[in-house]
Design a protein around this motif. Sequence first.
Motif, PDB file in Angstrom:
ATOM      1  N   LEU A  23       4.319   2.051   9.009  1.00 35.77           N
ATOM      2  CA  LEU A  23       4.633   0.637   8.826  1.00 35.77           C
ATOM      3  C   LEU A  23       4.735  -0.073  10.175  1.00 35.77           C
ATOM      4  CD1 LEU A  23       5.143  -1.295   6.515  1.00 35.77           C
ATOM      5  CD2 LEU A  23       7.549  -0.657   6.588  1.00 35.77           C
ATOM      6  N   LYS A  24       5.405   0.565  11.134  1.00 34.37           N
ATOM      7  CA  LYS A  24       5.550  -0.028  12.467  1.00 34.37           C
ATOM      8  C   LYS A  24       4.212  -0.115  13.192  1.00 34.37           C
ATOM      9  CE  LYS A  24      10.269   1.517  13.062  1.00 34.37           C
ATOM     10  NZ  LYS A  24      11.152   2.506  13.664  1.00 34.37           N
ATOM     11  N   LYS A  25       3.342   0.826  12.936  1.00 33.08           N
ATOM     12  CA  LYS A  25       2.020   0.839  13.582  1.00 33.08           C
ATOM     13  C   LYS A  25       1.092  -0.208  12.961  1.00 33.08           C
ATOM     14  CE  LYS A  25      -0.662   3.314  16.421  1.00 33.08           C
ATOM     15  NZ  LYS A  25      -0.368   3.668  17.773  1.00 33.08           N
ATOM     16  N   MET A  26       1.201  -0.399  11.648  1.00 34.60           N
ATOM     17  CA  MET A  26       0.314  -1.325  10.938  1.00 34.60           C
ATOM     18  C   MET A  26       0.604  -2.788  11.263  1.00 34.60           C
ATOM     19  SD  MET A  26       0.192   0.296   7.098  1.00 34.60           S
ATOM     20  CE  MET A  26      -0.933  -0.924   6.419  1.00 34.60           C
ATOM     21  N   PRO A  73       0.824  -1.211   0.000  1.00 32.04           N
ATOM     22  CA  PRO A  73       0.000   0.000   0.000  1.00 32.04           C
ATOM     23  C   PRO A  73       0.860   1.264   0.000  1.00 32.04           C
ATOM     24  CG  PRO A  73       0.079  -0.935   2.201  1.00 32.04           C
ATOM     25  CD  PRO A  73       0.801  -1.895   1.312  1.00 32.04           C
ATOM     26  N   ASP A  74       0.262   2.368  -0.412  1.00 30.78           N
ATOM     27  CA  ASP A  74       0.955   3.648  -0.444  1.00 30.78           C
ATOM     28  C   ASP A  74       1.069   4.171   0.985  1.00 30.78           C
ATOM     29  OD1 ASP A  74       1.923   6.207  -0.789  1.00 30.78           O
ATOM     30  OD2 ASP A  74       0.239   6.923  -1.973  1.00 30.78           O
ATOM     31  N   LEU A  75       2.235   4.002   1.571  1.00 27.50           N
ATOM     32  CA  LEU A  75       2.445   4.395   2.967  1.00 27.50           C
ATOM     33  C   LEU A  75       2.488   5.902   3.157  1.00 27.50           C
ATOM     34  CD1 LEU A  75       5.137   1.749   3.978  1.00 27.50           C
ATOM     35  CD2 LEU A  75       2.654   1.645   4.321  1.00 27.50           C
ATOM     36  N   ASN A  76       2.557   6.647   2.062  1.00 30.32           N
ATOM     37  CA  ASN A  76       2.552   8.110   2.147  1.00 30.32           C
ATOM     38  C   ASN A  76       1.146   8.690   2.030  1.00 30.32           C
ATOM     39  OD1 ASN A  76       5.416   8.621   2.409  1.00 30.32           O
ATOM     40  ND2 ASN A  76       5.570   7.825   0.325  1.00 30.32           N
ATOM     41  N   ASN A  77       0.153   7.833   1.891  1.00 34.46           N
ATOM     42  CA  ASN A  77      -1.232   8.275   1.762  1.00 34.46           C
ATOM     43  C   ASN A  77      -1.704   8.896   3.078  1.00 34.46           C
ATOM     44  OD1 ASN A  77      -4.270   7.645   2.192  1.00 34.46           O
ATOM     45  ND2 ASN A  77      -3.992   7.589  -0.035  1.00 34.46           N
ATOM     46  N   LYS A  78      -2.168  10.133   3.002  1.00 37.89           N
ATOM     47  CA  LYS A  78      -2.582  10.875   4.193  1.00 37.89           C
ATOM     48  C   LYS A  78      -3.715  10.172   4.932  1.00 37.89           C
ATOM     49  CE  LYS A  78      -4.271  15.439   5.695  1.00 37.89           C
ATOM     50  NZ  LYS A  78      -4.641  14.889   6.961  1.00 37.89           N
ATOM     51  N   LEU A 110      -4.481   7.008   4.988  1.00 38.76           N
ATOM     52  CA  LEU A 110      -3.984   5.796   5.636  1.00 38.76           C
ATOM     53  C   LEU A 110      -3.224   6.161   6.913  1.00 38.76           C
ATOM     54  CD1 LEU A 110      -3.695   2.730   5.606  1.00 38.76           C
ATOM     55  CD2 LEU A 110      -1.701   3.007   4.100  1.00 38.76           C
ATOM     56  N   GLN A 111      -2.363   7.170   6.823  1.00 39.09           N
ATOM     57  CA  GLN A 111      -1.627   7.617   8.013  1.00 39.09           C
ATOM     58  C   GLN A 111      -2.582   8.148   9.078  1.00 39.09           C
ATOM     59  OE1 GLN A 111       1.662  10.250   7.125  1.00 39.09           O
ATOM     60  NE2 GLN A 111       2.565   8.806   5.685  1.00 39.09           N
ATOM     61  N   ASP A 112      -3.568   8.927   8.658  1.00 40.15           N
ATOM     62  CA  ASP A 112      -4.545   9.470   9.606  1.00 40.15           C
ATOM     63  C   ASP A 112      -5.320   8.355  10.312  1.00 40.15           C
ATOM     64  OD1 ASP A 112      -3.765  12.040   8.969  1.00 40.15           O
ATOM     65  OD2 ASP A 112      -5.530  12.490   7.742  1.00 40.15           O
ATOM     66  N   SER A 113      -5.619   7.278   9.596  1.00 40.45           N
ATOM     67  CA  SER A 113      -6.386   6.186  10.201  1.00 40.45           C
ATOM     68  C   SER A 113      -5.617   5.521  11.343  1.00 40.45           C
ATOM     69  CB  SER A 113      -6.805   5.158   9.149  1.00 40.45           C
ATOM     70  OG  SER A 113      -5.730   4.336   8.783  1.00 40.45           O
ATOM     71  N   TYR A 114      -4.296   5.611  11.308  1.00 34.74           N
ATOM     72  CA  TYR A 114      -3.461   5.045  12.374  1.00 34.74           C
ATOM     73  C   TYR A 114      -2.944   6.132  13.322  1.00 34.74           C
ATOM     74  CZ  TYR A 114      -3.432   0.438  10.219  1.00 34.74           C
ATOM     75  OH  TYR A 114      -3.808  -0.792   9.728  1.00 34.74           O
ATOM     76  N   HIS A 115      -3.330   7.380  13.057  1.00 36.48           N
ATOM     77  CA  HIS A 115      -2.924   8.539  13.873  1.00 36.48           C
ATOM     78  C   HIS A 115      -1.404   8.677  13.938  1.00 36.48           C
ATOM     79  CE1 HIS A 115      -7.114   8.725  15.018  1.00 36.48           C
ATOM     80  NE2 HIS A 115      -7.046   7.468  15.427  1.00 36.48           N
ATOM     81  N   VAL A 116      -0.743   8.570  12.771  1.00 33.91           N
ATOM     82  CA  VAL A 116       0.714   8.727  12.686  1.00 33.91           C
ATOM     83  C   VAL A 116       1.066   9.627  11.513  1.00 33.91           C
ATOM     84  CG1 VAL A 116       1.215   6.470  13.718  1.00 33.91           C
ATOM     85  CG2 VAL A 116       1.043   6.667  11.232  1.00 33.91           C
ATOM     86  N   MET A 117       2.300  10.098  11.529  1.00 34.77           N
ATOM     87  CA  MET A 117       2.844  10.842  10.397  1.00 34.77           C
ATOM     88  C   MET A 117       4.150  10.172  10.001  1.00 34.77           C
ATOM     89  SD  MET A 117       2.184  14.841  11.360  1.00 34.77           S
ATOM     90  CE  MET A 117       3.096  15.379   9.925  1.00 34.77           C
ATOM     91  N   GLY A 118       4.310   9.927   8.712  1.00 35.58           N
ATOM     92  CA  GLY A 118       5.535   9.327   8.201  1.00 35.58           C
ATOM     93  C   GLY A 118       5.338   7.873   7.821  1.00 35.58           C
ATOM     94  N   SER A 119       5.894   7.513   6.675  1.00 36.54           N
ATOM     95  CA  SER A 119       5.701   6.166   6.141  1.00 36.54           C
ATOM     96  C   SER A 119       6.355   5.089   7.001  1.00 36.54           C
ATOM     97  CB  SER A 119       6.217   6.092   4.705  1.00 36.54           C
ATOM     98  OG  SER A 119       7.571   6.504   4.639  1.00 36.54           O
ATOM     99  N   ASP A 120       7.549   5.365   7.533  1.00 39.06           N
ATOM    100  CA  ASP A 120       8.210   4.349   8.351  1.00 39.06           C
ATOM    101  C   ASP A 120       7.496   4.161   9.688  1.00 39.06           C
ATOM    102  OD1 ASP A 120       9.235   6.981   8.787  1.00 39.06           O
ATOM    103  OD2 ASP A 120      10.992   6.183   9.811  1.00 39.06           O
TER     104      ASP A 120
END
Length: 142
Positions: free
Chosen positions: A107-110, A87-92, A94-104
Amino acid sequence: MGELSCFFAQNAIKVENVKCIVSNRFVGADKKPVKWEIRGISSEEDEVLKKACTKRMPVQGKKGMFVPETDYSLYVGKLAAACTVYPDLNNKELQDSYHVMGSDTLLKKMLNPGEYNDYLAKVQEVNGFDIDMNDLAEEAKN
């Protein structure tokens, strides 16, 4: 000696992206695990990642002397994020759904710890870090 032309860029075999199931927890509409896509990166891209994860650390007892120290955990996390096509880890969103910023960080949160370690190993394999030079030499002899 072989032909020099086999080393030309246009004659090099291109590294294909790899698709694999990273976790059984991410399923599609058909209830089957969704495959992730991993790409290999160039040595230049890898160098940029390593530099971003390297700090100058002072040498104890030697005033004004420093040695480079690479944070390996940070490096492999950034490498995995850089190599993930889908998946596109830079997708806003997707990041918002995990409450994180940054692709790396995403990944650790997912992924749970086991999935994350397996994924790091797969990314390193795709980038050729699993190749043993002794095995290559033995293969070349045969």
